[in-house]
Structure formats: C-alpha cells, structure tokens
Design a protein around this motif. Structure first.
Motif, PDB file in Angstrom:
ATOM      1  N   TYR A  95       0.864  -0.582  -0.230  1.00 21.14           N
ATOM      2  CA  TYR A  95       0.171   0.163   0.365  1.00 21.14           C
ATOM      3  C   TYR A  95       1.024   1.318   0.173  1.00 21.14           C
ATOM      4  O   TYR A  95       1.016   2.463  -0.833  1.00 21.14           O
ATOM      5  CB  TYR A  95      -1.000  -0.009   1.115  1.00 21.14           C
ATOM      6  N   CYS A  96       2.146   1.609   0.917  1.00 17.78           N
ATOM      7  CA  CYS A  96       2.432   2.579   1.243  1.00 17.78           C
ATOM      8  C   CYS A  96       3.620   2.471   0.243  1.00 17.78           C
ATOM      9  O   CYS A  96       4.564   3.435  -0.098  1.00 17.78           O
ATOM     10  CB  CYS A  96       2.527   2.895   1.823  1.00 17.78           C
ATOM     11  N   MET A  97       4.441   1.100   0.399  1.00 21.08           N
ATOM     12  CA  MET A  97       6.267   1.549  -0.381  1.00 21.08           C
ATOM     13  C   MET A  97       6.861   2.063   0.558  1.00 21.08           C
ATOM     14  O   MET A  97       7.990   2.571  -0.232  1.00 21.08           O
ATOM     15  CB  MET A  97       5.895   1.623  -2.081  1.00 21.08           C
ATOM     16  N   MET A  98       6.803   2.647   1.822  1.00 23.57           N
ATOM     17  CA  MET A  98       7.983   2.966   1.989  1.00 23.57           C
ATOM     18  C   MET A  98       8.127   2.725   3.835  1.00 23.57           C
ATOM     19  O   MET A  98       8.907   3.063   4.428  1.00 23.57           O
ATOM     20  CB  MET A  98       7.310   4.753   2.549  1.00 23.57           C
ATOM     21  N   GLY A  99       7.486   1.512   3.991  1.00 25.03           N
ATOM     22  CA  GLY A  99       7.863   0.893   5.337  1.00 25.03           C
ATOM     23  C   GLY A  99       6.798   1.227   6.807  1.00 25.03           C
ATOM     24  O   GLY A  99       7.179   1.037   7.547  1.00 25.03           O
ATOM     25  N   VAL A 100       5.303   1.387   6.049  1.00 28.11           N
ATOM     26  CA  VAL A 100       4.852   2.270   6.959  1.00 28.11           C
ATOM     27  C   VAL A 100       3.842   1.155   7.647  1.00 28.11           C
ATOM     28  O   VAL A 100       2.800   1.152   8.747  1.00 28.11           O
ATOM     29  CB  VAL A 100       5.368   3.441   7.403  1.00 28.11           C
ATOM     30  N   CYS A 101       3.199   0.946   6.553  1.00 26.87           N
ATOM     31  CA  CYS A 101       1.847  -0.211   6.083  1.00 26.87           C
ATOM     32  C   CYS A 101       1.843  -1.355   6.247  1.00 26.87           C
ATOM     33  O   CYS A 101       1.054  -1.952   6.893  1.00 26.87           O
ATOM     34  CB  CYS A 101       0.933  -0.192   5.188  1.00 26.87           C
ATOM     35  N   PHE A 102       2.780  -2.668   6.073  1.00 27.88           N
ATOM     36  CA  PHE A 102       2.694  -3.602   6.712  1.00 27.88           C
ATOM     37  C   PHE A 102       2.276  -4.255   6.234  1.00 27.88           C
ATOM     38  O   PHE A 102       1.948  -5.874   6.235  1.00 27.88           O
ATOM     39  CB  PHE A 102       2.917  -3.897   7.821  1.00 27.88           C
ATOM     40  N   ASP A 103       1.674  -3.864   4.428  1.00 25.23           N
ATOM     41  CA  ASP A 103       1.157  -4.657   3.947  1.00 25.23           C
ATOM     42  C   ASP A 103       1.626  -5.088   2.589  1.00 25.23           C
ATOM     43  O   ASP A 103       1.508  -6.080   2.037  1.00 25.23           O
ATOM     44  CB  ASP A 103      -0.161  -4.068   3.333  1.00 25.23           C
ATOM     45  N   CYS A 104       2.868  -5.454   2.750  1.00 23.94           N
ATOM     46  CA  CYS A 104       3.978  -6.049   1.610  1.00 23.94           C
ATOM     47  C   CYS A 104       4.284  -7.394   2.566  1.00 23.94           C
ATOM     48  O   CYS A 104       5.328  -7.726   1.768  1.00 23.94           O
ATOM     49  CB  CYS A 104       5.205  -5.322   1.319  1.00 23.94           C
ATOM     50  N   LEU A 105       4.439  -7.843   3.500  1.00 27.99           N
ATOM     51  CA  LEU A 105       4.861  -8.816   3.997  1.00 27.99           C
ATOM     52  C   LEU A 105       4.779 -10.103   3.318  1.00 27.99           C
ATOM     53  O   LEU A 105       4.165 -10.152   2.956  1.00 27.99           O
ATOM     54  CB  LEU A 105       4.209  -8.773   5.146  1.00 27.99           C
ATOM     55  N   GLY A 107       8.817  -6.477   2.556  1.00 25.51           N
ATOM     56  CA  GLY A 107       8.957  -6.651   0.870  1.00 25.51           C
ATOM     57  C   GLY A 107       9.770  -4.946   0.406  1.00 25.51           C
ATOM     58  O   GLY A 107      10.608  -4.822  -0.367  1.00 25.51           O
ATOM     59  N   CYS A 108       9.033  -4.057   0.611  1.00 22.37           N
ATOM     60  CA  CYS A 108       9.310  -2.477   0.124  1.00 22.37           C
ATOM     61  C   CYS A 108      10.842  -1.944   0.756  1.00 22.37           C
ATOM     62  O   CYS A 108      11.572  -0.937   0.052  1.00 22.37           O
ATOM     63  CB  CYS A 108       8.098  -2.084   0.252  1.00 22.37           C
ATOM     64  N   LEU A 109      11.194  -2.648   1.929  1.00 21.47           N
ATOM     65  CA  LEU A 109      12.690  -2.025   2.359  1.00 21.47           C
ATOM     66  C   LEU A 109      13.872  -3.106   1.857  1.00 21.47           C
ATOM     67  O   LEU A 109      14.451  -2.729   2.399  1.00 21.47           O
ATOM     68  CB  LEU A 109      12.492  -2.392   3.726  1.00 21.47           C
TER      69      LEU A 109
HETATM   70  S1  FES Z   1       4.306  -1.783   1.375  1.00 23.40           S
HETATM   71 FE1  FES Z   1       3.755  -0.384   3.253  1.00 23.40          FE
HETATM   72  S2  FES Z   1       5.342  -1.258   4.803  1.00 23.40           S
HETATM   73 FE2  FES Z   1       5.827  -2.383   2.530  1.00 23.40          FE
END
Ligand code: FES
Ligand SMILES: Cc1cc2nc3c(=O)[nH]c(=O)nc-3n(C[C@H](O)[C@@H](O)[C@H](O)COP(=O)(O)OP(=O)(O)OC[C@H]3O[C@@H](n4cnc5c(N)ncnc54)[C@H](O)[C@@H]3O)c2cc1C
Ligand SMILES: Cc1cc2nc3c(=O)[nH]c(=O)nc-3n(C[C@H](O)[C@H](O)[C@H](O)COP(=O)(O)OP(=O)(O)OC[C@H]3O[C@@H](n4cnc5c(N)ncnc54)[C@H](O)[C@@H]3O)c2cc1C
Lengths: 472, 98, 378
Positions: free
Chosen positions: B55-65, B76-78
């Motif tokens: 969702y955010c691609m900057m490490g704050v939402c944790f939807d890329c787990l 994954g985005c980090l």
């Molecule tokens: S996409 Fe939001 S934390 Fe990785």
C-alpha cells in the motif's frame, strides 16, 4: 554486507536521511562533531529525494529540478566526515539518548550526546470504503516506484485526493509515459475561500508558479473531476471500480489502480516512544512535537527537524536540519559554531522556505468525510477493525485510543498505529464531542519497528536482569 | 498494474516467486519487482485471510509482508532484490519455523 | 451525576469490572467509577493466565480460593458468551512451567514438594515431569529444557476480550460505567456513601474499592486498610503465527489470535512508560531456548505493566467496621480470580457481609499495624 557503527558514542546521531537529516548530519560533521546518520532505506534521500543516487530515470526533466537538488545534499554529506549507515532501522530511542538500531538482522547500541530526529512524514491515512483492496495504493507509493524503479501505472488508473504532491506525481507519471484515466480532486470548495487571506504570501512564493504550471500540464492530458465529495473503491478481492460523487452526481468507473493522497503528516512513532511531547495541530490535523525555535523537544538532547517537526516541505526540512545541527554544535563545540552560518541567517532562510505554507495547509485541509469514516470502512488495516467497531467501543465506555486498543486491538498490529492512529483519534473525538487533543493518542513503546526475537534476545544483559526474570 | 519505463537500463536480476523465475532489476525492492512482474502476488492477511498488496511502499503499512529466502513476514518494500532470491507469497499467518 | 445506586464500584479494571458485572447479574443498580484513557491499569497489561500451580505457598486458603476460581471460570466464560456474544477463548487443558538446566529443575522440584506438604494443595496435582515427558505434550521444546512442572488445572484466556466482555455486559445489566471520574474523597452520611469526582458527587448505599494500587490511599477514607507493594512486569509479544503451542506456560503462551506472548519480569521500578530491553532480552532468550523455532519470529510490541500487589502478595478482601457497607478488593492474579470476583465477591457484597469461611483469611487484619485495627477480621 553488514556494517555496524564504528563507535559506541557519538556527539550527534541523526536518524533519517531525507533532506533534514542529510543537512543536519553534514552540518554537524563539518563542525567537527562525531556524527552518525542512520536510515532505514537502501540509499539516502528520504521521501522527496528517494533513490537520488540510484534512480534509473535519467531524463532530468522528468523528475524535475526540485528532485535533483537532493544530489547536492548527498554530495555535501559524502564530503563530510559523517558516518552513514543505510538499511539501518532504529527501533528504540529513550530519554537517556540510548539508541538501538537493527542493521542486517543484528542490533547495535549507540549513545548520543544529541539526537536529531529527521524521520519525516508519511501520507495521511485515507480510510474510504475499499481502501484495503489490492489495487489501491497511496500516490506516494506509486511515486516511490517511479523514482526508484522507473515504474509507471499501466492499467486503468485513477488518482484521487488533493494536495501539491498529487499533481507532482501525476505530472511525473505522464512524463514517463504512464497512464492516468482520471483525477478525482477532493479539495473542498469552501477551502478556496478560507485560504484566500493567505494567498498573497503564496502568490509570492516559489510554490505558486511551479504548482500552477504543473496543474496545467496535467489538466491538458487528463480528465480532472473537481469537487469530489464521496469516494469508494470496490471489487471482489481486487479493485474493479471506483465510485464517486461530484456536483451531486454519482459515477462509477472501472479501475485497476487507485492512487490515494490527501497530504502528509509527521511520522511520530519514534519521537513519541522516546517520550517527546506532542500536541494536536488544528490546522494540519495531526500530532506535532512541541519544539523550541531550534527544534529542541521536551526531552533534553532530542531535537526534531524536517517534516517530523510539523509539515513544512523539503526546503524547510533542509533549513530545519541545519538549525538543529547548529544548535547541537553551539552546545557541544561552541568554538566550531563560528564556521557555520549564523542562526539569524538560518531563521530567515526558514521563514522564506515556509512562505506560502499557511495557504497550502488551508486550501488542502482534507474534508472530514475522508478523514473520519463510518460503518464498515476499515480503520485499522492490520487488525481489520472498522469504524463501527470503534464507535461500539466508545458506546461501552472507551474514552481514548488506549482503552480502545484494549477492547479492539487497534494499533496492536505491526504498523503500530501509523495507518490508524489519526483516524482513531479524530473518530473518537467526533463521537465523544471532544477535541483530538483531549482524546489523545496511543502510548507508543519500543520496538517501534519489529525486530526478530533472536535479535532482542541478543541484547546484552546483566545478572540483575536475569534475576528480574528467573524467579523459580 | 505497473510497467517499466524504457529508459530503465539497470542490469537484470533473477528472482523466484513461488519457484517461478521472474526478471527484476538491480535496485528494485522486492515489492516493486513483484508489482512489475505481472504475477498475482496478493498475500492474504493473518487476521481474516483478506487479500492485500503493498500500500505505502515506504515501510509504514506492513501490507507488503512476504517470505524472503525462507524468512517470513519481511517488509518487501524495504528489501532490495538479489540474484536467486526465493520469494514466497504468504497466505494467512506465518509458519512458526519460517 | 444524579441517581442513587445500590453499589458504587471504584475502579474499572478487571476486579471492579468483574464485581460490578456480578452485582448487575444479581439485579443491583451499580455504578463503576473509573479513571480515563491513560492510567496504570494492570488489566490492560497482563499475561492472561488462569493459573493454579504454585499459588498459595504460605497461605493454603489462597490455594483453595484459586482452585475454586479455576473451576468456576468455565461458567463465567459461557455466561459472558451468552450475554455478549464474545468468546473469551478460555482454554484449560493444563499448563507447564519449563526449566532450563539441572539447577532450575532441582529448584522447581523443591517448590513442588513444599506445595505438596502444605494442607489442601495436593488436590490439584501439580507434578514434575522430565524433559522427555514434557516433549510428549510440547514436541517443539529445545535441548536445553530439563523438564518442568505441570498442573492439569492451569489454563489461559483472552484477558483483553474478557475485559471488553465485562464492559459490554454492563449495558445489558444496566450498569453505569463512568470513566474520567477518579474518586478523590469518600464520606458517609445519612446512611449513604458520597463519592467526590471531578464531574460531581455520586451517592450509593454500598461501595467497593477496586482501584488497584490506589486502594492504599482510598481505603483509609472509609476505615479500611490496603497496604500495597506494586512491582513492574515487562511483556514481549510477537506477530501472529500458526498455532504451535498446545498448552500455556508460565512465561510463554500463544493467544487465540496467534501472537506469542512472552512474560514477565518482576522489577521494583514503577515507571510503566520506560522499558529495559536487557530484561526483555533475558525473557526472549529463555523463550528461544525453550522453543528454538521462536527465534525467527518478529517481536512487534513490548510493554511494562504495574502489578496490583498487596504487600504480602496475597489478595485483600475486607469490609469496614467503622463504615458498614464499604468493601475493599485487590489482588494480583485478577485474571485467574475473575470468576470468584464475579460470582462470590459480588454475591457477598450484595448480601452485605463477607463470609469468613470463604475469604476470612484475606482480611487486611493479617498485616497487623495501625490501619488494620479498624478492619474487622470477620
Ligand atoms: S508497502 Fe507499506 S510497509 Fe511495505
Ligand atoms: C511517500 C512520500 C513522497 C513524497 N514525495 C515528495 C516529493 O516528491 N516532493 C516533495 O516536495 N515532497 C515530497 N514528500 C513530502 C516530504 O515529507 C518532504 O517534505 C521531505 O521528504 C521531508 O523531508 P524529511 O527530511 O523531513 O524526511 P523524509 O524525507 O521523509 O526522510 C525521513 C527518513 O527517515 C527514515 N526513517 C524514518 N524512521 C526511521 C527509523 N525508525 N529508523 C531509521 N530511519 C528512519 C526514512 O526511511 C526516511 O528516509 C513526500 C512525502 C512522502 C511521505
Ligand atoms: C505484567 C503483568 C502480568 C500479569 N499476569 C497475570 C496473569 O497471567 N494472570 C493473572 O491472573 N493475573 C495477571 N496479572 C495481574 C492482573 O492483571 C491484575 O491482578 C488485575 O488486572 C488487577 O485488576 P484491578 O482491577 O485490581 O487493577 P487495575 O487493572 O490496575 O485497575 C484499577 C482501576 O482503578 C482505577 N482507579 C485508580 N484510582 C482510582 C480512583 N481514585 N477512582 C476511580 N478509579 C480509580 C484505575 O484507573 C484502573 O482502571 C498480571 C499483571 C501484570 C502487570
């Protein structure tokens, strides 16, 4: 390859390598202070200058001149003696200025005489129906992919929301040949009037001309719907359509990608967990730290610079970084301060950089219906808690976010409230007829970002620590 | 949902998504590479099993787990891609040993 | 604030809530006065064991009381479920205390022996098991586990959901939950108690002081005594993972949501905002030695809570001689004892007297001292 900090103690530790952190670290190191700069990202630049040293977007015009300013900042930093560690996530900071940082799966512990927090901002939550569906992302997310991987939207793309960043992103996508089907502008009509008294400062600020030409550039190519007063995403396991109401008419359009944006807000987690006092900002509608003119917070030795200190934009972030670093130099090595620009000069620079901000804040103040959801709309993405769940909790006696957390687990997931905290505060404030300040915020504690259990287990321990746990 | 701009001249890196080889570019984050791949990379949440994407691609939402080289629930985005990296899309809660 | 109440309960943590809920269940008109959002509230910070083993060394009555609570918990869970629809996920299939190394095993064996020598304690079948015996129930234990003690009565519950269930149940029983009303003074006149709060005065025929450690200052206002010695406890919690732990342990349990909780230290610190990572390190290090698989899980949160702790560690239930109708209740293990509070303490408060055969041992008169002189020792 894992790089641990070279020292255990530093004069100054700067957390965050966006414009504020880059400027602060360079300034502090130039003055001869031992300086460590830690950032979670792969490379320096923060959000605005993301991937500045590695972007595959080589045509300079596409990202714009404002982006490439970042290269100079990185250059000054590299030229300084500051130690820089990327992919370093600070998971704990406390009142003693003890810092725990996770680097390559192992934690290092450093102590600072001064900490400059430059952890920046994140995009304001945009809790509309369907915002958790795959295919709904933030505009900043798309911009991050564009800057760091030259990726552009491909399918049917809708951008919705408001604010300068939204237009910047749209322009960048178009310049890179990406697709945008429609832009849904949610700016409230009344905001134009409210912002009028602040228009003069804005008209004479650099934002004005740039903003206007960017909007023209975008509007020439994309259908823009203004006055959007309702917005929802729908689909079965994947975004399929976006529906909205504008001018009293509802319309539903098919979509593969919906990019949401309604401004940015300070990323408060690390500062709050360190005990820094924050206040509700009624204009920017977010929590901002209580700071003096040099960025010093309520915790002795911790200063905050950049958008984490209250949203001011990239130019202001740079100056705030310099001010905070100068204050550190004044305190730790007064003799060296003479080499730096005078504080008065920096303050004048800041005033200039902040010119027009009031206008932007007033014009782009997001409408209540996009901040305060209702019914089945998800508030807490991690624990999947809805607006109705929050209101039910208020009905049985929850007075604030912490009791709500106990009832419903909001804010207990891995994001630790970053994506629900503001919504929860405002929703509860509205339900209880109180101000957000009275409602308050989650109590945050370390680790502010998850670390592995093995990593925590490896923290050095004393005999007394063991005694506090092993009790027969 | 996303495609690469032609000007991207970065070297290719091969990663595997649930065993299937996918071309990424050096400097991509895992999440960016996945979104660019065109593969269905939706994970399902540990709470309700609902499908999600970053969702955010900057490490704050944790939807890329995501599971990277056998380690579950990484952001994954980090994480930058690396040659031969094994990615598994997570369905529901993480397995204890991973 | 208007209206008169049969009972005003001071404190809306698990004790006050269970007692108030129990009183409402008996048809009493009840108000619960509580503080606001930010406060020390052990009921939001605990480890959620419904625990019997090793409770009551030095006070057999506490063992008996605990066993009774453990047995009544099923009834509490099902009544809450019926009333509120909330499943508090009570699981009572026996619990373990694991030991690392021979020395710890020896110490635990000693403790189990001493428990057995105490009257009344043998009933609950706490026993020592070897590592290989433990492994039959907990196949994922690591090589350093030397064994442990087991008690078939032990269990755990979702204590936050229990907390919410009580508060949800208040509505159905017509109980007024009144947050943001800390009680600053209590008086009695005209056969009624008057409680002073920032939002006005409230009157009630009886009062129950269930304000946790604050009972120490409130109790003397009505001729009661509650000497407290709070301690701090830290807890670490991981992300959700697939079920792997079929039984709760004294220091590790997997919640019904899938998270793994790791507890809990005991420190003399009383600042619940600060954390000592070195202590969390001991806890997590021990946890991964017990279950090596845990090491790769992510820790998502950790916190410190302040225990409500009577000075000698045992519960205090008392009634006032000088101010008839005033009761005090505080204890550690308020999760375990919630069923007793909801059923027994509530019943006794409703009838107006605490029964010495049931809770006489818990009178504050056991502490001696000046304050205790006023307490009845019923
Ligand atoms: S996409 Fe939001 S934390 Fe990785
Ligand atoms: C997604 C996004 C895109 C944006 N794009 C633009 C843009 O194109 N143009 C523009 O003018 N403004 C943009 N902004 C606004 C932005 O806030 C800028 O004004 C500017 O980047 C702020 O600079 P900063 O130095 O305060 O922080 P940031 O640039 O946000 O940098 C903060 C840094 O701190 C790091 N960090 C945070 N927490 C930790 C931690 N615990 N440990 C280690 N590191 C940490 C982050 O990784 C980040 O690199 C954007 C904002 C967002 C959220
Ligand atoms: C780390 C930790 C682990 C634990 N683990 C377990 C466990 O595994 N099993 C178990 O059974 N127990 C456990 N406990 C103990 C259990 O949590 C407590 O016994 C129980 O929560 C106590 O409840 P209480 O209502 O007495 O206190 P609290 O929850 O502290 O509530 C007291 C209430 O009184 C209110 N109050 C204070 N002053 C006033 C005033 N003047 N007027 C009005 N209201 C006031 C407070 O706001 C609060 O709401 C643990 C505790 C801790 C801290």
């Amino acid at each position: 390859m894992t790089v641990a900090p070279r020292r255990e103690d530093y004069d100054v530790v700067v957390i965050g390598a966006g414009p504020a952190g880059l400027a602060a670290a360079a300034t502090s190191a130039e003055a001869g202070l031992t300086t460590l700069l830690l950032d979670e990202n792969i490379g320096p630049g923060g959000q605005v200058f993301r991937a500045i040293s590695s972007t595959p977007v080589t045509d300079r015009n596409q990202l714009g001149a404002d982006y490439w300013v970042g290269a100079d900042l990185v250059q000054s930093l590299r030229a300084s003696s500051a130690e820089v560690i990327p992919r370093a996530t600070v998971w704990s900071l406390d009142r003693n200025l003890d810092i725990a940082v996770s680097i390559g799966g192992a934690s290092a512990f450093v102590k600072a005489k001064r900490v400059i927090l430059a952890t920046g901002a994140l995009e304001r939550p945009f809790p509309i129906p369907g915002w958790t569906l795959p295919g709904v992302m933030t505009a900043g997310a798309a911009q991050t992919m564009l800057k760091s991987s030259a990726l552009v939207p491909d399918g049917r793309t809708v951008i919705a929301g408001q604010g300068p960043l939204l237009w910047l992103l749209a322009a960048q996508i178009l310049r890179l040949g990406g697709r945008i089907d429609r832009i849904l502008d949610t700016t409230e009509r009344g905001n134009y009037l409210a912002a009028l008294p602040h228009a003069f400062a804005f008209l004479t600020s650099p934002y004005f001309a740039k903003g206007l030409s960017m909007m023209r550039e975008v509007k020439a190519k994309v259908q823009v719907v203004s006055g959007v007063a309702e917005l929802a995403a729908a689909g079965d396991g994947q975004l399929a359509s976006v529906s909205y109401v504008a001018g009293g008419r509802r319309e539903t359009i098919p979509a593969d990608l919906l990019l949401l944006h309604q401004g940015v807000v300070p990323n408060v987690n690390l500062a709050m967990s360190a005990g820094v006092e924050h206040r509700w900002d009624d204009l920017q509608l977010c929590w901002s730290p209580v700071l003096d003119a040099s960025g010093n917070s309520s915790v002795a030795g911790i200063a905050i610079a950049g958008d984490g200190a209250g949203i001011g934009g990239a130019n202001a972030a740079v100056v705030r970084g310099r001010i905070a670093a100068r204050a550190a130099v004044d305190a730790l090595a007064p003799a060296a301060a003479a080499r730096l620009p005078a504080m008065a000069t920096l303050r004048a620079d800041l005033a200039k950089a902040e010119r027009g901000r009031l206008f932007l804040d007033t014009l782009f103040r997001p409408a209540p219906q996009f901040r305060i959801p209702s019914g089945d709309t998800i508030v807490c993405r991690c624990e999947e808690v809805t607006a109705k769940d929050v209101l039910d909790s208020v009905a049985i006696g929850a007075t604030g976010p912490n009791q709500l957390k106990a009832y419903r687990r909001t804010g207990m997931g891995p994001c630790q409230g970053r994506l629900c905290g503001l919504t929860v505060t405002e929703l509860m404030a509205q339900a209880r007829g109180k101000s957000p300040q009275e409602i308050g915020y989650y109590r945050l504690r370390a680790p502010v970002k998850p670390i592995t259990l093995a990593e925590l287990a490896a923290v050095p321990k004393s005999e007394a620590d063991v005694k506090a746990v092993v009790r027969g | 949902m996303f495609r690469r701009s032609e000007q991207d001249k970065r070297p290719q890196v091969q990663i595997f998504i649930d065993g299937v080889a996918v071309a990424a570019r050096q400097g991509d984050t895992v999440s960016a590479a996945l979104l660019a791949s065109g593969v269905d990379v939706r994970r399902s949440t540990a709470v309700s099993g609902a499908p999600r994407l970053p969702y955010c691609m900057m490490g704050v939402c944790f939807d890329c787990l995501i599971t990277i080289d056998g380690v579950g629930n990484r952001q994954g985005c980090l994480v930058p891609v690396a040659e031969g990296m094994q990615i598994e899309i997570q369905k529901g809660k993480r397995e204890i040993g991973q | 604030m208007s209206g008169e109440y049969d009972v005003a309960v001071v404190g809306g943590g698990l004790l006050g809530s269970a007692i108030a809920w129990g009183l409402g269940r008996l048809g009493k008109k009840v108000a619960v006065l509580d503080e606001g959002d930010i406060t020390r509230r052990a009921s939001r910070a605990n480890f959620a064991l419904v625990w019997v083993q090793s409770k009551g060394l030095g006070m057999p009555a506490y063992t008996v009381w605990t066993v009774q609570a453990s047995q009544a918990w099923g009834r509490l869970a099902s009544e809450l479920k019926q009333q509120t629809g909330l499943d508090v996920s009570l699981q009572q299939n026996g619990g373990f205390h694991l030991t690392l190394g021979e020395e710890e095993f020896g110490q635990r064996t000693e403790l189990v022996k001493r428990m057995h020598n105490q009257v009344g304690a043998a009933d609950y079948k706490m026993e020592m098991l070897s590592a290989s015996q433990v492994k039959k129930s907990l196949p994922l234990i690591g090589p350093e586990v030397s064994g442990g003690s087991y008690c078939p009565l032990d269990g755990h519950v979702n204590s936050l959901r229990t907390f919410r269930a009580f508060h949800t149940g208040f509505k159905a029983f017509g109980i007024d939950y009144l947050p943001e009303r800390p009680v600053s003074a209590i008086g009695k006149s005209g056969g009624e108690f008057h409680l002073t709060t920032p939002k006005g005065e409230l009157r009630a025929a009886k009062i129950v002081l269930a304000a946790g450690n604050a009972n120490q200052t409130l109790a003397p206002m009505v001729g009661l005594y509650a000497p407290m010695g709070p301690t701090r406890g830290q807890i670490v919690v991981t992300e959700r993972t697939m079920p792997f732990l079929p039984h709760p342990l004294t220091t590790i349990r997997q919640t019904d949501e899938g998270t793994v909780m790791i507890g809990d230290s005991k420190e003399d610190e009383l600042d619940d905002r600060a954390l000592k990572h070195s202590i969390s390190a001991v806890m997590t290090d021990r946890a991964q030695r017990m279950f090596p698989h845990l090491s790769r899980l992510n820790v998502v949160r950790s916190w410190a809570g302040i225990r409500v702790m009577p000075q000698d560690g045992f519960p205090i239930y008392d009634q006032s001689e000088t101010h008839p109708g005033a009761f005090v209740a505080c204890c550690h293990s308020g999760v375990t004892l919630a069923s007793n509070h909801a059923f027994e303490i509530a019943r006794m408060v409703a009838q107006g007297v605490l029964e010495p055969e049931l809770v006489g041992a818990f009178s504050a008169s056991r502490f001696g001292g000046a304050g205790a002189a006023n307490s009845s020792g019923y």
